[in-house]
Design a protein around this motif. Structure first.
Motif, PDB file in Angstrom:
ATOM      1  N   GLU A 190      14.280 -25.847   0.158  1.00 42.39           N
ATOM      2  CA  GLU A 190      13.137 -26.302   0.337  1.00 42.39           C
ATOM      3  C   GLU A 190      12.393 -26.784  -0.646  1.00 42.39           C
ATOM      4  OE1 GLU A 190      10.635 -22.911   2.445  1.00 42.39           O
ATOM      5  OE2 GLU A 190      12.229 -21.581   0.786  1.00 42.39           O
ATOM      6  N   PRO A 191      11.241 -27.344  -0.419  1.00 41.88           N
ATOM      7  CA  PRO A 191      10.357 -27.804  -1.438  1.00 41.88           C
ATOM      8  C   PRO A 191       9.424 -26.422  -1.904  1.00 41.88           C
ATOM      9  CG  PRO A 191      10.389 -29.080   0.823  1.00 41.88           C
ATOM     10  CD  PRO A 191      10.829 -28.130   1.152  1.00 41.88           C
ATOM     11  N   VAL A 192       9.455 -26.343  -2.690  1.00 37.63           N
ATOM     12  CA  VAL A 192       8.960 -25.499  -3.339  1.00 37.63           C
ATOM     13  C   VAL A 192       7.965 -25.622  -4.957  1.00 37.63           C
ATOM     14  CG1 VAL A 192       9.130 -22.823  -5.276  1.00 37.63           C
ATOM     15  CG2 VAL A 192      11.161 -23.827  -3.070  1.00 37.63           C
ATOM     16  N   VAL A 193       6.504 -25.005  -4.204  1.00 36.32           N
ATOM     17  CA  VAL A 193       5.317 -25.180  -5.492  1.00 36.32           C
ATOM     18  C   VAL A 193       5.438 -24.371  -6.288  1.00 36.32           C
ATOM     19  CG1 VAL A 193       3.408 -26.407  -5.942  1.00 36.32           C
ATOM     20  CG2 VAL A 193       4.387 -27.241  -3.929  1.00 36.32           C
ATOM     21  N   ILE A 194       5.530 -24.172  -7.532  1.00 38.12           N
ATOM     22  CA  ILE A 194       5.102 -23.040  -8.403  1.00 38.12           C
ATOM     23  C   ILE A 194       3.978 -23.310  -8.710  1.00 38.12           C
ATOM     24  CG2 ILE A 194       5.536 -22.172 -10.849  1.00 38.12           C
ATOM     25  CD1 ILE A 194       8.012 -23.715 -10.856  1.00 38.12           C
ATOM     26  N   GLY A 195       3.447 -21.935  -8.218  1.00 41.46           N
ATOM     27  CA  GLY A 195       1.494 -21.200  -8.138  1.00 41.46           C
ATOM     28  C   GLY A 195       1.335 -20.225  -7.837  1.00 41.46           C
ATOM     29  N   HIS A 196       0.057 -19.889  -7.862  1.00 34.94           N
ATOM     30  CA  HIS A 196      -0.629 -18.611  -7.345  1.00 34.94           C
ATOM     31  C   HIS A 196      -1.763 -18.647  -6.437  1.00 34.94           C
ATOM     32  CE1 HIS A 196      -3.969 -16.074  -7.692  1.00 34.94           C
ATOM     33  NE2 HIS A 196      -3.133 -15.091  -7.888  1.00 34.94           N
ATOM     34  N   ALA A 197      -1.557 -17.905  -5.301  1.00 38.18           N
ATOM     35  CA  ALA A 197      -2.667 -18.168  -5.036  1.00 38.18           C
ATOM     36  C   ALA A 197      -2.960 -16.448  -4.502  1.00 38.18           C
ATOM     37  CB  ALA A 197      -2.561 -19.109  -3.583  1.00 38.18           C
ATOM     38  N   ASP A 198      -4.384 -16.156  -4.181  1.00 35.44           N
ATOM     39  CA  ASP A 198      -4.365 -14.504  -3.373  1.00 35.44           C
ATOM     40  C   ASP A 198      -3.312 -13.496  -4.509  1.00 35.44           C
ATOM     41  OD1 ASP A 198      -6.743 -15.721  -2.281  1.00 35.44           O
ATOM     42  OD2 ASP A 198      -5.461 -15.972  -0.191  1.00 35.44           O
ATOM     43  N   GLY A 199      -2.859 -13.453  -5.682  1.00 33.18           N
ATOM     44  CA  GLY A 199      -2.229 -12.731  -5.938  1.00 33.18           C
ATOM     45  C   GLY A 199      -0.738 -13.213  -5.876  1.00 33.18           C
ATOM     46  N   VAL A 200      -0.025 -13.684  -4.718  1.00 36.86           N
ATOM     47  CA  VAL A 200       1.047 -14.416  -3.989  1.00 36.86           C
ATOM     48  C   VAL A 200       1.453 -15.258  -6.184  1.00 36.86           C
ATOM     49  CG1 VAL A 200       2.527 -15.319  -2.951  1.00 36.86           C
ATOM     50  CG2 VAL A 200       0.315 -13.597  -1.603  1.00 36.86           C
ATOM     51  N   ALA A 232       0.766  -1.426  -0.203  1.00 38.21           N
ATOM     52  CA  ALA A 232       0.229  -0.190  -0.426  1.00 38.21           C
ATOM     53  C   ALA A 232       0.797   0.872  -0.057  1.00 38.21           C
ATOM     54  CB  ALA A 232      -0.724  -0.086   0.736  1.00 38.21           C
ATOM     55  N   VAL A 233       1.989   1.043   0.211  1.00 44.22           N
ATOM     56  CA  VAL A 233       2.853   2.763   0.527  1.00 44.22           C
ATOM     57  C   VAL A 233       3.008   2.616  -0.743  1.00 44.22           C
ATOM     58  CG1 VAL A 233       5.125   3.470   1.686  1.00 44.22           C
ATOM     59  CG2 VAL A 233       3.597   1.716   2.734  1.00 44.22           C
ATOM     60  N   ASN A 234       3.502   1.738  -1.376  1.00 46.28           N
ATOM     61  CA  ASN A 234       3.476   2.269  -2.949  1.00 46.28           C
ATOM     62  C   ASN A 234       2.905   2.125  -4.038  1.00 46.28           C
ATOM     63  OD1 ASN A 234       6.889   1.951  -2.457  1.00 46.28           O
ATOM     64  ND2 ASN A 234       7.047   0.016  -2.779  1.00 46.28           N
ATOM     65  N   GLY A 235       1.836   2.104  -3.295  1.00 45.26           N
ATOM     66  CA  GLY A 235       0.478   2.969  -4.148  1.00 45.26           C
ATOM     67  C   GLY A 235      -0.363   1.770  -5.083  1.00 45.26           C
ATOM     68  N   GLY A 236       0.448   0.160  -4.025  1.00 45.40           N
ATOM     69  CA  GLY A 236      -0.387  -1.072  -4.137  1.00 45.40           C
ATOM     70  C   GLY A 236      -1.494  -1.377  -3.048  1.00 45.40           C
ATOM     71  N   ASP A 237      -2.353  -2.379  -4.263  1.00 51.61           N
ATOM     72  CA  ASP A 237      -3.082  -3.067  -3.420  1.00 51.61           C
ATOM     73  C   ASP A 237      -3.620  -4.094  -2.456  1.00 51.61           C
ATOM     74  OD1 ASP A 237      -5.881  -4.254  -2.645  1.00 51.61           O
ATOM     75  OD2 ASP A 237      -6.460  -3.226  -4.437  1.00 51.61           O
ATOM     76  N   PRO A 238      -3.172  -4.215  -0.703  1.00 49.35           N
ATOM     77  CA  PRO A 238      -2.980  -5.861  -0.301  1.00 49.35           C
ATOM     78  C   PRO A 238      -3.848  -6.751  -0.474  1.00 49.35           C
ATOM     79  CG  PRO A 238      -2.754  -3.590   1.301  1.00 49.35           C
ATOM     80  CD  PRO A 238      -3.385  -3.379  -0.376  1.00 49.35           C
ATOM     81  N   VAL A 239      -4.559  -6.649  -0.992  1.00 53.54           N
ATOM     82  CA  VAL A 239      -5.645  -7.796  -1.497  1.00 53.54           C
ATOM     83  C   VAL A 239      -6.335  -7.904  -2.820  1.00 53.54           C
ATOM     84  CG1 VAL A 239      -8.577  -8.270  -1.318  1.00 53.54           C
ATOM     85  CG2 VAL A 239      -7.488  -6.945   0.783  1.00 53.54           C
ATOM     86  N   LYS A 240      -6.343  -6.759  -3.980  1.00 53.51           N
ATOM     87  CA  LYS A 240      -5.605  -7.613  -5.499  1.00 53.51           C
ATOM     88  C   LYS A 240      -4.854  -7.066  -6.169  1.00 53.51           C
ATOM     89  CE  LYS A 240     -10.626  -5.586  -5.635  1.00 53.51           C
ATOM     90  NZ  LYS A 240     -11.647  -4.447  -6.376  1.00 53.51           N
ATOM     91  N   GLY A 241      -3.803  -6.890  -5.218  1.00 54.63           N
ATOM     92  CA  GLY A 241      -2.455  -6.551  -5.569  1.00 54.63           C
ATOM     93  C   GLY A 241      -1.440  -8.190  -5.660  1.00 54.63           C
ATOM     94  N   LEU A 242      -0.926  -7.547  -7.176  1.00 56.66           N
ATOM     95  CA  LEU A 242       0.376  -8.551  -7.079  1.00 56.66           C
ATOM     96  C   LEU A 242       1.754  -8.683  -6.861  1.00 56.66           C
ATOM     97  CD1 LEU A 242       0.427 -11.343 -10.029  1.00 56.66           C
ATOM     98  CD2 LEU A 242       1.124  -8.928 -10.458  1.00 56.66           C
TER      99      LEU A 242
END
Ligand SMILES: [Zn+2]
Ligand SMILES: [Zn+2]
Ligand SMILES: [Zn+2]
Length: 331
Positions: free
Chosen positions: A142-152, A122-132
């Protein structure tokens, strides 16, 4: 990609250049101008409005050439990275620049197509919910699963290792696997989440790609248990796309970006006379009229060099309708 040139000597530049190899001028990428601009000894660039930009603080860490608003600060693209490998993770740090480079290419294309790229800070003009944002993790730690969830979006930096990625590509029987391809696919999940929201758009999407509420774990089990259904080539680009409607959307979205970027590059370098992707009201007309002959020629060029096909895919009729739908999401 656009054909960028040095403002000092006019030489052609690669998007990743931080120095002009012809005249020695230090360079930075201005996202605001979509241009590679000269920077002074201190890494500063003054734009037409008098604002002073600074070379990104990650230039030496990740080879980032973008300009930042604050001295000693990170650029827009680097700011989208929420987690990066620790300095102690030497394997991760070694592959980190490959992921950041793919991310910058992705952002430039999304900017050109007009898809909003908004961070979560949000400090940089982002949106904590809808942002990316992006977590660039290292499966050597560590084990890593490539993917997307809630903009992450989570990316496995090990995919930057050619031998590792090629082994997976072979094991999974994929014709194509690249770091850039991972970014394009995962951001497709993000944009489906953000842009396919109103009931009409959701209904049209479901008609084309299937019911996205289908159980995801069951789909994974079925896919890896039984493989793709016979005749999948008639309706899908890849076997992975058959797994679940969300994956079909993301795969098709990735191809939409592959096609847009490659046609633009071909146009910029005089390989096609097409004015641009926007010159066609129906995306399918661009695909059948420009992309199919162009990609065939590019495949033959690659074969002339003893390399694999540039575009090892066949696009069946139902995928043209899916691509048209994705193109219609463009703001
Ligand atoms: Zn130059
Ligand atoms: Zn940066
Ligand atoms: Zn996916």
């Amino acid at each position: 990609m656009r054909a960028y040139g040095c403002r000092v000597c006019g030489s052609a530049l690669y998007f990743e250049n931080s120095v002009c190899v012809s005249c020695g001028t230090n360079l930075g990428y201005s996202r605001e101008e979509d241009a590679i601009v000269p920077v002074d000894e201190e890494g500063r660039y003054v734009d037409a409005g008098g604002f002073i930009w600074h070379v990104c603080c990650n230039l030496n860490l990740s080879g980032c050439t973008w300009l930042a608003r604050l001295e000693g600060g990170a650029c827009f693209s680097c700011d989208l990275t929420r987690v990066r490998p620790s300095d102690a993770d030497l394997a991760g740090i070694a592959k980190y620049p490959i992921a950041e480079r793919a991310k910058r290419q992705l952002i430039v294309e999304l900017d050109g197509l007009g898809f909003p790229v908004i961070g979560k800070d949000a400090v940089n003009g982002g949106d904590p919910v809808k942002g990316l944002c992006f977590d660039l993790l290292s499966s050597t730690e560590e084990p890593v699963v490539i993917g997307h969830a809630d903009g992450v979006i989570t990316i496995d930096l090990a995919e930057g290792d050619d031998a590792h990625r090629e082994r997976l590509r072979d094991e999974l029987d994929e014709p194509y696997r690249t770091m850039l391809g991972h970014f394009r696919h995962e951001v497709g999940h993000y944009y489906q989440w953000q842009l396919v929201r109103d009931p009409d758009t959701v209904a049209r999407c479901r008609e084309l790609f299937g019911d996205e509420t289908a159980d995801y774990q069951a789909a994974i089990d079925a896919h890896y248990g039984q493989g793709a259904p016979a005749g999948w080539e008639q309706s899908y680009l890849t076997t992975y796309a058959t797994m679940h409607p969300h994956e079909d959307f993301a795969e098709t979205w990735a191809h939409y970006l592959h096609i847009c970027d490659t046609v633009e590059t071909a146009a910029q370098y005089g390989l096609t006379s097409v004015a641009g992707v926007a010159a066609f009201s129906q995306f399918r007309d661009l695909v059948t009229g420009v992309w199919v002959p162009l990609s065939t020629a590019l495949n033959m060029i690659n074969r002339s060099m003893g390399n694999g096909d540039l575009y090892p895919f066949v696009i069946p009729e139902p995928v043209l309708a899916k691509l048209d739908f994705i193109a219609s999401l463009r703001p």
